[in-house]
Motif scaffolding. Sequence first.
Motif, PDB file in Angstrom:
ATOM      1  N   GLU A 155       5.853  -2.657   0.451  1.00  0.00           N
ATOM      2  CA  GLU A 155       5.756  -4.114  -0.007  1.00  0.00           C
ATOM      3  C   GLU A 155       6.909  -4.848   1.233  1.00  0.00           C
ATOM      4  O   GLU A 155       6.866  -5.971   1.444  1.00  0.00           O
ATOM      5  CB  GLU A 155       5.323  -4.881  -1.643  1.00  0.00           C
ATOM      6  CG  GLU A 155       5.293  -6.532  -1.530  1.00  0.00           C
ATOM      7  CD  GLU A 155       5.386  -6.538  -2.903  1.00  0.00           C
ATOM      8  OE1 GLU A 155       4.866  -8.181  -3.342  1.00  0.00           O
ATOM      9  OE2 GLU A 155       5.288  -5.902  -3.557  1.00  0.00           O
ATOM     10  N   GLU A 158       5.636  -5.093   4.401  1.00  0.00           N
ATOM     11  CA  GLU A 158       4.718  -6.278   4.682  1.00  0.00           C
ATOM     12  C   GLU A 158       5.728  -7.650   4.260  1.00  0.00           C
ATOM     13  O   GLU A 158       5.329  -8.388   5.480  1.00  0.00           O
ATOM     14  CB  GLU A 158       3.916  -5.965   3.070  1.00  0.00           C
ATOM     15  CG  GLU A 158       2.969  -7.631   3.348  1.00  0.00           C
ATOM     16  CD  GLU A 158       2.188  -7.685   4.918  1.00  0.00           C
ATOM     17  OE1 GLU A 158       1.084  -8.517   5.317  1.00  0.00           O
ATOM     18  OE2 GLU A 158       1.736  -6.122   5.366  1.00  0.00           O
ATOM     19  N   GLN A 162       5.854  -9.906   7.868  1.00  0.00           N
ATOM     20  CA  GLN A 162       5.379 -11.419   7.864  1.00  0.00           C
ATOM     21  C   GLN A 162       6.080 -12.883   8.250  1.00  0.00           C
ATOM     22  O   GLN A 162       6.247 -13.187   8.590  1.00  0.00           O
ATOM     23  CB  GLN A 162       4.479 -12.191   6.014  1.00  0.00           C
ATOM     24  CG  GLN A 162       3.363 -11.050   6.218  1.00  0.00           C
ATOM     25  CD  GLN A 162       2.661 -11.741   4.901  1.00  0.00           C
ATOM     26  OE1 GLN A 162       2.329 -12.867   4.879  1.00  0.00           O
ATOM     27  NE2 GLN A 162       2.348 -11.173   4.262  1.00  0.00           N
ATOM     28  N   THR A 409       3.471 -12.436  -0.476  1.00  0.00           N
ATOM     29  CA  THR A 409       2.492 -10.646  -0.458  1.00  0.00           C
ATOM     30  C   THR A 409       1.284 -11.544  -1.174  1.00  0.00           C
ATOM     31  O   THR A 409       1.505  -9.314  -1.756  1.00  0.00           O
ATOM     32  CB  THR A 409       3.815 -10.016  -0.529  1.00  0.00           C
ATOM     33  OG1 THR A 409       4.430 -10.273  -1.171  1.00  0.00           O
ATOM     34  CG2 THR A 409       3.932  -9.812   1.397  1.00  0.00           C
ATOM     35  N   TRP A 412      -1.325  -9.250  -0.569  1.00  0.00           N
ATOM     36  CA  TRP A 412      -1.782  -8.369  -0.367  1.00  0.00           C
ATOM     37  C   TRP A 412      -1.104  -7.212  -1.580  1.00  0.00           C
ATOM     38  O   TRP A 412      -2.175  -6.273  -1.900  1.00  0.00           O
ATOM     39  CB  TRP A 412      -0.216  -7.992   0.320  1.00  0.00           C
ATOM     40  CG  TRP A 412       0.330  -6.400   0.743  1.00  0.00           C
ATOM     41  CD1 TRP A 412      -0.686  -6.149   2.538  1.00  0.00           C
ATOM     42  CD2 TRP A 412       1.338  -5.896   0.435  1.00  0.00           C
ATOM     43  NE1 TRP A 412       0.267  -4.964   2.831  1.00  0.00           N
ATOM     44  CE2 TRP A 412       0.485  -4.926   1.296  1.00  0.00           C
ATOM     45  CE3 TRP A 412       1.529  -5.950  -0.319  1.00  0.00           C
ATOM     46  CZ2 TRP A 412       1.377  -3.285   0.647  1.00  0.00           C
ATOM     47  CZ3 TRP A 412       2.152  -4.566  -0.983  1.00  0.00           C
ATOM     48  CH2 TRP A 412       2.713  -3.081   0.176  1.00  0.00           C
ATOM     49  N   GLN A 415      -4.455  -6.131  -3.047  1.00  0.00           N
ATOM     50  CA  GLN A 415      -5.339  -5.682  -2.294  1.00  0.00           C
ATOM     51  C   GLN A 415      -4.300  -3.687  -1.772  1.00  0.00           C
ATOM     52  O   GLN A 415      -5.286  -3.209  -1.574  1.00  0.00           O
ATOM     53  CB  GLN A 415      -5.695  -6.558  -1.142  1.00  0.00           C
ATOM     54  CG  GLN A 415      -6.503  -6.831  -1.215  1.00  0.00           C
ATOM     55  CD  GLN A 415      -6.318  -7.752   0.441  1.00  0.00           C
ATOM     56  OE1 GLN A 415      -5.789  -7.509   1.121  1.00  0.00           O
ATOM     57  NE2 GLN A 415      -6.761  -8.660   0.269  1.00  0.00           N
ATOM     58  N   HIS A 416      -3.220  -3.773  -2.348  1.00  0.00           N
ATOM     59  CA  HIS A 416      -2.803  -2.475  -2.141  1.00  0.00           C
ATOM     60  C   HIS A 416      -1.931  -2.107  -3.644  1.00  0.00           C
ATOM     61  O   HIS A 416      -1.103  -1.597  -3.166  1.00  0.00           O
ATOM     62  CB  HIS A 416      -1.388  -2.874  -1.478  1.00  0.00           C
ATOM     63  CG  HIS A 416      -3.179  -3.328   0.568  1.00  0.00           C
ATOM     64  ND1 HIS A 416      -2.610  -4.028   0.993  1.00  0.00           N
ATOM     65  CD2 HIS A 416      -3.133  -2.653   1.441  1.00  0.00           C
ATOM     66  CE1 HIS A 416      -3.719  -4.123   1.891  1.00  0.00           C
ATOM     67  NE2 HIS A 416      -3.427  -3.258   2.205  1.00  0.00           N
TER      68      HIS A 416
END
Length: 452
Positions: A155, A158, A162, A409, A412, A415-416
């Motif tokens: 994360e 990610e 972003q 996030t 995200w 989904q992860h």
Amino acid sequence: MSLDNLPVEWIPLNLGKVVEYGKTTKVEPSQLTDETWVLELEDIEKDSSKILNQLSFAERKSKSTKNSFNAGDVLYGKLRPYLNKVVMAPKDGVCTTEIIPLNGNGHILNKFLFYWIKGNIFQNYVQAVSYGVNMPRLGTNDGLKAPFILVPIAEQQEIVRQLDVMLAQVEQIKARLDAIPAILKKFRQSVLADAVSGKLTEEWRGTSDLSNWQNKTLGDISVVKTGKTPSRKELRYWKDASIPWLTSSATGNNFTDHADEFISEIASKECNLRPFPKGTLLLAMYGEGKTRGQVTELLIDATCNQACAAILVNNEIAHKSFVKIRLLENYENIRKAASGGNQPNLNLNKVREIDIALPPLEEQSEIVQIVKKLFVYADKIEETVQSAQKRVNLLTQSILAKAFSGELTAEWREQHQDLITGVNSVESLLAKIQAEREASKPVKKTRKKKEV
């Protein structure tokens, strides 16, 4: 933004739990090569994280102990932390000990750490705990106690991805907005040039012929005087004072409606300092930087010191506002006319010799009105740009706040889940960090017991 209501997959903790804040490698000048990059705080632009200079040891010739850093380290300026000087090192080098190199050692992405340090939570904490009045700095113990959030490594990646995209877009917007003031400056200068050359009123005049314009000097169309500085030793010159007394610093404003200092009636009489009337143009004759050549219009009766030329325009042949336009347009040439040694100055004769192409009064008035309208238009654009710049500056912190609250996030994470739970969880990450720290601690030597 606070550290409340963070995602359950995150852990708030002290920075020192996961980053060895303040642990540095010292390097003496004798250990450096001529090519070594030496970074000082002055080389970092405040807030923007831009490196302004990259000077080598040979160029800098530093004689003090430095902190060593590696490419990719986060370099944090702990002195005057309100300046927000933090950068990512593009290559190896050394820096002043007022800059602390930081590294996440693989468990925390350095770019994630970089963005966290630039955010409001860290910045507000640092400003609250910094010590020292004139030169505040963040102490090592306080640095270790600074707030931080531990986020699963996937994360972190990610969030950094972003933020890189979004903040790059913000920087592009900033760059475009920052370029507009220079464009407006050129626009204003172009307007002034067209005004004094007759181009601005060609359509109004109906011809490009300037045969009815007269070539004059400032001395032909005005009385040019100066003032003086009453002796500071004579208290009666400055006590119970009510007459505005100006210096060349007043010329930094387009109009002057107040004074910072005043002289007495006694000073006015004994030093022959009669106030100049409203509408007088004041031109700076002394001063480096931008000062020499600047002009302001008095909106009050006031006298001045010897660094200013007071220009009293003959209103029967010239419009003071048109004369002011010419002085503004001719700023650079007026500055070049100064003479002297280390600090070249103008004098009254040089001011009187300033040339001016003078149209009839009616055309002068028309020029003044057109310039005023165009400048009002430019001023409105400038106000809009300044307002937009403020909003964009707030946008950066707003984006960082969303990133470090988990909002950026949120989708995200849904989904992860496999990348932030189990062996990839933040608890597992913290355990790894703590285990590596324990393993890296020096082994304490134990004394052997003597045999009896």
